[in-house]
Design a protein around this motif. Structure first.
Motif, PDB file in Angstrom:
ATOM      1  N   ASP A 730       0.803  -1.211   0.000  1.00 50.27           N
ATOM      2  CA  ASP A 730       0.000   0.000   0.000  1.00 50.27           C
ATOM      3  C   ASP A 730       0.841   1.269   0.000  1.00 50.27           C
ATOM      4  N   PHE A 731       1.547   1.514   1.118  1.00 54.25           N
ATOM      5  CA  PHE A 731       2.266   2.785   1.212  1.00 54.25           C
ATOM      6  C   PHE A 731       3.323   2.919   0.123  1.00 54.25           C
ATOM      7  N   ARG A 732       4.023   1.812  -0.125  1.00 52.83           N
ATOM      8  CA  ARG A 732       5.082   1.876  -1.137  1.00 52.83           C
ATOM      9  C   ARG A 732       4.742   0.953  -2.314  1.00 52.83           C
ATOM     10  N   ALA A 733       3.446   0.929  -2.682  1.00 56.06           N
ATOM     11  CA  ALA A 733       2.999  -0.005  -3.713  1.00 56.06           C
ATOM     12  C   ALA A 733       3.672   0.265  -5.059  1.00 56.06           C
ATOM     13  N   LEU A 734       3.947   1.544  -5.329  1.00 57.26           N
ATOM     14  CA  LEU A 734       4.545   1.864  -6.622  1.00 57.26           C
ATOM     15  C   LEU A 734       5.936   1.230  -6.735  1.00 57.26           C
ATOM     16  N   ASP A 735       6.699   1.281  -5.621  1.00 59.23           N
ATOM     17  CA  ASP A 735       8.014   0.614  -5.593  1.00 59.23           C
ATOM     18  C   ASP A 735       7.858  -0.861  -5.889  1.00 59.23           C
ATOM     19  N   THR A 736       6.905  -1.467  -5.191  1.00 59.80           N
ATOM     20  CA  THR A 736       6.722  -2.909  -5.347  1.00 59.80           C
ATOM     21  C   THR A 736       6.332  -3.241  -6.775  1.00 59.80           C
ATOM     22  N   LEU A 737       5.471  -2.408  -7.338  1.00 62.11           N
ATOM     23  CA  LEU A 737       5.079  -2.622  -8.730  1.00 62.11           C
ATOM     24  C   LEU A 737       6.309  -2.621  -9.623  1.00 62.11           C
ATOM     25  N   GLY A 738       7.174  -1.646  -9.394  1.00 59.41           N
ATOM     26  CA  GLY A 738       8.414  -1.598 -10.175  1.00 59.41           C
ATOM     27  C   GLY A 738       9.246  -2.846  -9.968  1.00 59.41           C
TER      28      GLY A 738
ATOM     29  N   PRO C  68       5.052 -19.673 -17.634  1.00 58.96           N
ATOM     30  CA  PRO C  68       5.738 -18.695 -16.760  1.00 58.96           C
ATOM     31  C   PRO C  68       5.774 -17.269 -17.308  1.00 58.96           C
ATOM     32  N   PRO C  69       6.186 -17.027 -18.545  1.00 60.59           N
ATOM     33  CA  PRO C  69       6.214 -15.624 -18.988  1.00 60.59           C
ATOM     34  C   PRO C  69       4.825 -15.001 -18.957  1.00 60.59           C
ATOM     35  N   ALA C  70       3.805 -15.745 -19.405  1.00 57.90           N
ATOM     36  CA  ALA C  70       2.454 -15.199 -19.435  1.00 57.90           C
ATOM     37  C   ALA C  70       1.948 -14.923 -18.026  1.00 57.90           C
ATOM     38  N   LEU C  71       2.252 -15.831 -17.108  1.00 57.78           N
ATOM     39  CA  LEU C  71       1.784 -15.645 -15.728  1.00 57.78           C
ATOM     40  C   LEU C  71       2.472 -14.448 -15.079  1.00 57.78           C
ATOM     41  N   ALA C  72       3.761 -14.314 -15.343  1.00 56.66           N
ATOM     42  CA  ALA C  72       4.482 -13.160 -14.780  1.00 56.66           C
ATOM     43  C   ALA C  72       3.890 -11.870 -15.320  1.00 56.66           C
ATOM     44  N   ALA C  73       3.632 -11.842 -16.628  1.00 54.17           N
ATOM     45  CA  ALA C  73       3.041 -10.642 -17.214  1.00 54.17           C
ATOM     46  C   ALA C  73       1.663 -10.387 -16.626  1.00 54.17           C
ATOM     47  N   ALA C  74       0.892 -11.452 -16.451  1.00 54.26           N
ATOM     48  CA  ALA C  74      -0.441 -11.291 -15.870  1.00 54.26           C
ATOM     49  C   ALA C  74      -0.341 -10.714 -14.465  1.00 54.26           C
ATOM     50  N   GLY C  75       0.658 -11.187 -13.704  1.00 52.49           N
ATOM     51  CA  GLY C  75       0.844 -10.666 -12.346  1.00 52.49           C
ATOM     52  C   GLY C  75       1.088  -9.174 -12.351  1.00 52.49           C
ATOM     53  N   VAL C  76       2.012  -8.745 -13.223  1.00 54.57           N
ATOM     54  CA  VAL C  76       2.309  -7.310 -13.279  1.00 54.57           C
ATOM     55  C   VAL C  76       1.061  -6.540 -13.698  1.00 54.57           C
ATOM     56  N   LEU C  77       0.311  -7.089 -14.659  1.00 51.81           N
ATOM     57  CA  LEU C  77      -0.898  -6.399 -15.115  1.00 51.81           C
ATOM     58  C   LEU C  77      -1.929  -6.296 -14.002  1.00 51.81           C
ATOM     59  N   MET C  78      -2.053  -7.363 -13.189  1.00 51.50           N
ATOM     60  CA  MET C  78      -3.012  -7.324 -12.064  1.00 51.50           C
ATOM     61  C   MET C  78      -2.635  -6.214 -11.102  1.00 51.50           C
ATOM     62  N   ALA C  79      -1.330  -6.132 -10.779  1.00 53.94           N
ATOM     63  CA  ALA C  79      -0.880  -5.095  -9.850  1.00 53.94           C
ATOM     64  C   ALA C  79      -1.164  -3.719 -10.438  1.00 53.94           C
ATOM     65  N   LEU C  80      -0.917  -3.582 -11.741  1.00 48.75           N
ATOM     66  CA  LEU C  80      -1.212  -2.314 -12.406  1.00 48.75           C
ATOM     67  C   LEU C  80      -2.696  -1.992 -12.328  1.00 48.75           C
ATOM     68  N   ALA C  81      -3.518  -3.013 -12.619  1.00 49.25           N
ATOM     69  CA  ALA C  81      -4.966  -2.798 -12.656  1.00 49.25           C
ATOM     70  C   ALA C  81      -5.491  -2.394 -11.291  1.00 49.25           C
ATOM     71  N   SER C  82      -4.854  -2.885 -10.227  1.00 51.11           N
ATOM     72  CA  SER C  82      -5.353  -2.558  -8.883  1.00 51.11           C
ATOM     73  C   SER C  82      -5.224  -1.069  -8.607  1.00 51.11           C
ATOM     74  N   GLY C  83      -4.381  -0.384  -9.355  1.00 52.21           N
ATOM     75  CA  GLY C  83      -4.248   1.055  -9.128  1.00 52.21           C
ATOM     76  C   GLY C  83      -5.190   1.881  -9.965  1.00 52.21           C
ATOM     77  N   LEU C  84      -5.829   1.228 -10.952  1.00 51.19           N
ATOM     78  CA  LEU C  84      -6.647   2.011 -11.880  1.00 51.19           C
ATOM     79  C   LEU C  84      -7.898   2.610 -11.257  1.00 51.19           C
ATOM     80  N   PRO C  85      -8.664   1.852 -10.412  1.00 47.23           N
ATOM     81  CA  PRO C  85      -9.890   2.460  -9.857  1.00 47.23           C
ATOM     82  C   PRO C  85      -9.624   3.782  -9.170  1.00 47.23           C
ATOM     83  N   ALA C  86      -8.522   3.828  -8.397  1.00 44.59           N
ATOM     84  CA  ALA C  86      -8.206   5.080  -7.717  1.00 44.59           C
ATOM     85  C   ALA C  86      -7.924   6.177  -8.739  1.00 44.59           C
ATOM     86  N   ALA C  87      -7.188   5.793  -9.792  1.00 43.28           N
ATOM     87  CA  ALA C  87      -6.863   6.796 -10.806  1.00 43.28           C
ATOM     88  C   ALA C  87      -8.128   7.317 -11.463  1.00 43.28           C
TER      89      ALA C  87
END
Lengths: 765, 127, 143
Positions: A730-738, C68-87
């Motif tokens: 949460d607090f440093r989520a952007l770092d973790t994302l990177g 593995p490559p697809a799952l890793a990419a999916a993971g990063v995309l999920m993390a990215l998507a979790s930030g979208l609602p706030a945006a």
């Protein structure tokens, strides 16, 4: 279809421009020359322009044109116009001829900037520009190795000297607290007692001596004759090599009264003049003969600048002018001979007037001036020089040098006119000689005729030369340049030089053979020294490359680590006074046990002979660390470390059999159980340094604001009780994302490696 | 407590560095793993070791009581995982290298820098 | 044919789902107790590695939800998507949001944080697991 075809022909045969097209470039110097003459006639000197450029550094676009600069400008544009016309004829049909003229145009502008700049740093910029352009022009025929080497030599000597000049300028500017040349000259009387002044002047000397080919930096100039003839005439005779003399003359009013200044200039100038005169007689190539005589003339000029009396200033101005008026046409003549007869060697050039009458006429007129015969401007200049020397208390060396240089000039003039053009045509040549086109005849004839005209009517250039002289010696009153045919010392000197010169000409071949045998001149001269230094440079480079780039991977790592450790230890020692050892407290039994396991594992890795044992020992270190985390209040870290360590040991153990299999075929390594002392020393030093850093850091005050913020906001804001996890997600989520993006990309980056591994699997045993 | 961490970290770094300086590629990788573990200790201990209580807020409470510093733990945690990914990458690289060259001796890997011994030609001769 | 320990294979069939379940449990409880995406992901990696030792890297790879490559990419995309609602709501990117989904009897708490942590979990599992399976596979093909 057309594009590639054009590109292909462009590759094979570079554009070979016609003389008519190249003549277009002459518009630039002609326009500038016309504008300059018109301005000189209407606007009284001096002219000044000033604009800020880099105000924070004191570098201004400051230009100031006084008599001396105006004289140089006239030479640059006037001789330049004729050089451009000549070059159009000379380079017509030569591949890349347009490029040479473009470079000459740039050179022209750089020279104008250099002689009119009033800011030391601005002057330096233009100064180095001329060096670089000289490099490009000397190396014009870059397909020849000789050209490339000559260009490199010219650049190394003059460019390297330029760096000395910059250092000298910086010192001078610092001492005088100004970058303006005029202000520097005004401030000079206060600088006399500065202890750093001799150093600053010494650096300036090196810069000017390299540029103006003074001993012992002169050797690049004769080698620069690999350049096309118009370039030689322009850069290496009329203008660029005079830049050093110009700067010395420019600074003469500031430092001319210093004994150091006079002694160095007179001594170096005289030695250069003698050395140049001596080498003139050793050459058979007419162009190199002229180059060496140019070196001698430059030496004479330097000596004249060094003479302390005001009359010498007039001599400098006159000789500067006269030299350009006779040496440039002689270079043109050599170019015509090269062009028409296909050779520059005086052994194959006799009786050329039958084939090249106009060139012969130009040579005769220029030679008249060079020999200093009456009715030529050379005579006027020689007259003024004699007068200047008579006034000064000359040391014997300088006096003799002047006489010898005068005599050799007479001899060279005779060789270039009489020997080459008159007499019987009995030399063997490959080509049938023919006269040059008008573009190559007009420039030498015009310059040589001007030399004669000014010689008959010195009053035409009198105001200009007087102003130039006054710029060098402000105390000089109204002077006139005129030929005094009646003065006894002048006529005596003339007779003497003519007599000596005639003798040298008569015995030229004998002298040449004698000097040819004096091979010690080659073995011990500055040119040989330069050659040895240059070779030493490449040997040093090879030696230190072998020393540092040995290709031993472990040694590279060892070196890097040793240096890092040394630097870090140094930093620790420098702060040793403020050390505070942390208290040894709070050690629980489980913690100590976990630490003991890790230490035992670490020590076991050193002694492990078998790779599997090694792996297990390293696992022990990891588990020990995990346990330490657990007992120190970091269960998240502990779990992560446990998981990582387990997976690593299992996977690495699975890979081991293959490595073992490879090992049988591989050359044997030293048994790993044998400790290598140096590596152990560096490793222990590195570990100890890190420990000391940790202990040192523990004694410093600590800012807990961030941690307290996380602890206070975890539940109310982020709805999480595990603060570590809340920080991560949460607090440093952007770092973790990177970070996870990096991990994912690393896998993608490694996948080609995997594919290669799969391909290689079948092939290698 | 800091002393335990400092000593363990120092010994482990020294041992790991010694392994990493080896000519044997497999020992190098194992050395990397040991250094990695030790440096995580350093990272964690640099955040001070005032308390051994985990930084977890008890149920019903709003604010973290006196506990270990959570911030370096968060940093070290990601560092462990990234370090492990790096370690796996090195291991893949070493296995691949051995398969391609047939050796695990770092000194035998000299394709880019062949052994010296041939005289170096001086670039410039007399003009 | 590669001889394998029969007992290990049998045990692995049961252990693999159990290990994955444990890793998910670590993931879910991570916000309030020790655990989280990184640890959970690593436990999942150990499950895959153990499975690969028993049945081979190829089959272990097949047991993962994606390559593995697809799952890793999916993971990063999920993390990215979790930030979208706030945006989308005008809040700074990756500001997490909470809600509860009423399911009759119990209320299911939902948050973008869970999606983020799941992304971390998938990425670690896929990336680190990818390396491990590659290493194990390389060994197994050669014997």
């Amino acid at each position: 279809m057309i594009g590639p075809a054009v590109a292909a022909t462009g590759e094979l045969a570079p554009a070979t421009p016609s003389a008519r097209r190249l003549l277009g470039y002459a518009a630039l110097p002609l326009t500038l020359f016309a504008a300059l003459v018109a301005a000189l006639a209407s606007v009284p000197l001096p002219w000044s322009v000033h604009a800020a450029w880099v105000p924070s550094l004191g570098v201004d676009l400051a230009f100031h044109v006084d008599g001396l600069a105006a004289q140089m400008l006239l030479l640059i544009c006037g001789v330049g116009s004729l050089v451009f016309i000549y070059a159009a004829g000379y380079l017509a049909g030569t591949p890349r001829g347009g490029r040479a003229l473009l470079l000459l145009s740039l050179f022209l502008l750089a020279m104008i900037g250099a002689v009119s700049a009033d800011n030391l740093l601005l002057l330096f910029v233009f100064w180095e520009l001329t060096s670089v352009l000289s490099f490009l022009l000397v190396g014009f025929s870059h397909e020849q190795e000789k050209s490339r080497k000559s260009a490199q030599q010219a650049l190394l000597v003059t460019g390297g000297g330029g760096l000395f000049l910059l250092a000298g300028f910086l010192l001078l500017g610092d001492l005088a607290n100004t970058w303006s040349i005029r202000e520097l000259i005004a401030a000079a009387p206060h600088l006399v007692d500065e202890p750093l002044l001799p150093l600053a002047l010494g650096l300036v000397f090196v810069g000017t001596f390299t540029k103006s080919a003074q001993f012992p930096f002169h050797f690049w100039l004769p080698n620069a004759m690999a350049a096309p003839t118009p370039v030689s005439a322009y850069l290496h005779s009329a203008t660029m090599v005079k830049l050093g003399i110009y700067l010395l003359a420019r600074l003469d009013p500031a430092f001319g009264q210093l004994l150091l200044w006079d002694v160095v200039l007179v001594a170096v100038g005289s030695i250069t003049a003698l050395w140049g005169a001596l080498h003139t007689l050793r050459e058979r190539d007419l162009k190199r003969i002229l180059a060496w005589s140019t070196v001698a003339s430059l030496g004479t000029l330097t000596m004249l600048v060094g003479l302390p009396n005001p009359a010498a200033a007039l001599a400098v101005a006159s000789f500067l002018f006269a030299h350009a008026l006779y040496k440039a046409p002689l270079f043109f003549v050599v170019g015509n001979l090269d062009h028409g007869a296909g050779t520059r060697s005086i052994d194959h050039l006799t009786g050329m007037r039958r084939y090249m009458p106009w060139t012969a006429a130009a040579a005769a007129l220029a030679a008249l001036s060079m020999a200093g015969l009456p009715l030529s401007f050379g005579f006027v200049a020689k007259d003024v020089i004699t007068a200047a020397k008579a006034e000064a208390e000359l040391v014997a060396l300088a006096g003799h040098a002047a006489v010898i240089v005068g005599a050799v000039s007479v001899a060279v003039a005779a060789v270039a006119s009489l020997h080459v053009f008159w007499g019987r045509d009995n030399a063997s040549r490959d080509a049938h000689p023919h006269e040059a086109p008008w573009t190559m005849l007009l420039p030498p004839l015009a310059l040589a005729l001007l030399g004669l005209l000014f010689g008959i009517m010195p009053a035409t250039v009198d105001p200009l030369l007087a102003q130039a002289a006054q710029a060098m010696a402000p105390e000089l009153g109204a002077v006139t340049v005129e030929a005094s045919y009646d003065a006894a010392p002048v006529l005596t000197a003339l007779a003497l030089t003519l007599l000596f010169g005639g003798a040298i000409y008569a015995f030229w071949d004998g002298l040449h053979r004698t000097l040819e045998r004096a091979s010690w001149l080659d073995a011990y001269g500055p040119a040989a020294w330069y050659q040895r230094k240059l070779q030493a440079l490449s040997h040093i480079a090879a030696w230190h490359t072998r020393l540092l780039q040995h290709g031993l991977l472990d040694r590279y790592l060892l070196t890097v680590l040793a240096v890092v450790t040394a630097v870090a230890l140094l930093a620790l020692f420098l702060s040793a006074g403020r050390w505070q050892w942390p208290a040894a407290q709070g050690v629980s039994l489980p913690l100590a046990a976990a630490g003991a396991i890790a230490v035992a594992g670490a020590l076991a890795t050193l002694r492990a002979r078998d790779r599997f044992v090694l792996l297990l020992a390293s696992g022990l270190v990891g588990y020990g660390c995990a346990a330490l985390f657990l007992f120190a209040g970091a269960p998240d870290l502990a779990f992560t470390q446990f998981a990582v360590e387990t997976v690593f040991v299992v996977v690495a153990a699975a890979v081991l059999p293959e490595i073992r299999g490879r090992r049988a075929a591989a050359p044997a390594l030293p048994p790993p159980a044998r400790i290598e002392p140096l590596k152990l020393l560096v490793a222990v030093a590195f570990g100890t340094t890190l420990s000391l850093f940790l202990l040192r850091a523990a004694g410093l005050p600590f800012d807990t604001a961030l941690s307290e913020f996380f602890g206070a906001n975890s539940v109310p804001v982020a709805h999480g009780h595990n603060v570590v996890n809340v920080i991560i997600v949460d607090f440093r989520a952007l770092d973790t994302l990177g970070e996870i993006a990096v991990v994912a990309f690393a896998l993608l980056a490694a996948s080609p490696l995997f594919k290669l591994a799969r391909v290689g699997r079948g092939g290698t045993p | 407590m800091i002393w335990v961490f400092a000593i363990v970290m120092g010994v482990a770094v020294a041992a790991g560095t010694y392994l990493a300086l080896s000519r044997d590629l497999f020992r190098m990788v194992v050395g990397l793993s040991v250094i990695g573990a030790a440096l995580n200790l350093l990272l964690f201990a640099a955040g001070r070791l005032d308390s051994t209580a985990p930084p977890i807020i008890r149920a019903g409470e709003q604010v973290l009581a006196h506990a270990a510093n959570p911030l370096p733990q968060a940093l070290a945690l990601t560092a462990i995982v990234i370090g492990f990914a790096l370690l796996c990458f090195s291991l893949v690289l070493v296995v691949r290298l051995m398969r391609a060259t047939g050796t695990d001796d770092a000194r035998a890997l000299r394709a880019a820098e062949p052994p010296s011994g041939e005289g170096v030609k001086p670039p410039l001769e007399d003009i | 044919m590669t001889p394998r320990a029969l007992m290990f294979e049998v045990a692995m069939r049961a252990l693999y789902p159990l290990l994955l379940a444990a890793s998910l449990w670590l993931l879910l409880r991570g916000h309030n107790a020790p655990g989280g995406g990184f640890v959970g992901g690593l436990v999942a990696v150990s499950a895959s590695a153990a499975y690969a030792i028993a049945f081979g890297a190829r089959r272990a790879r097949l047991r993962m939800p994606l390559g593995p490559p697809a799952l890793a990419a999916a993971g990063v995309l999920m993390a990215l998507a979790s930030g979208l609602p706030a945006a989308l709501l005008g809040l700074p990117f990756l500001t997490h949001l909470w809600t509860t989904l009423p399911l009759g009897v119990v209320d299911l708490p939902l948050s973008t944080v869970m999606l983020f942590d799941l992304g971390v979990y998938c990425c670690v599992w896929a990336a680190v697991g990818g390396y491990c399976l590659e290493l194990l596979g390389a060994q197994e093909h050669n014997t």
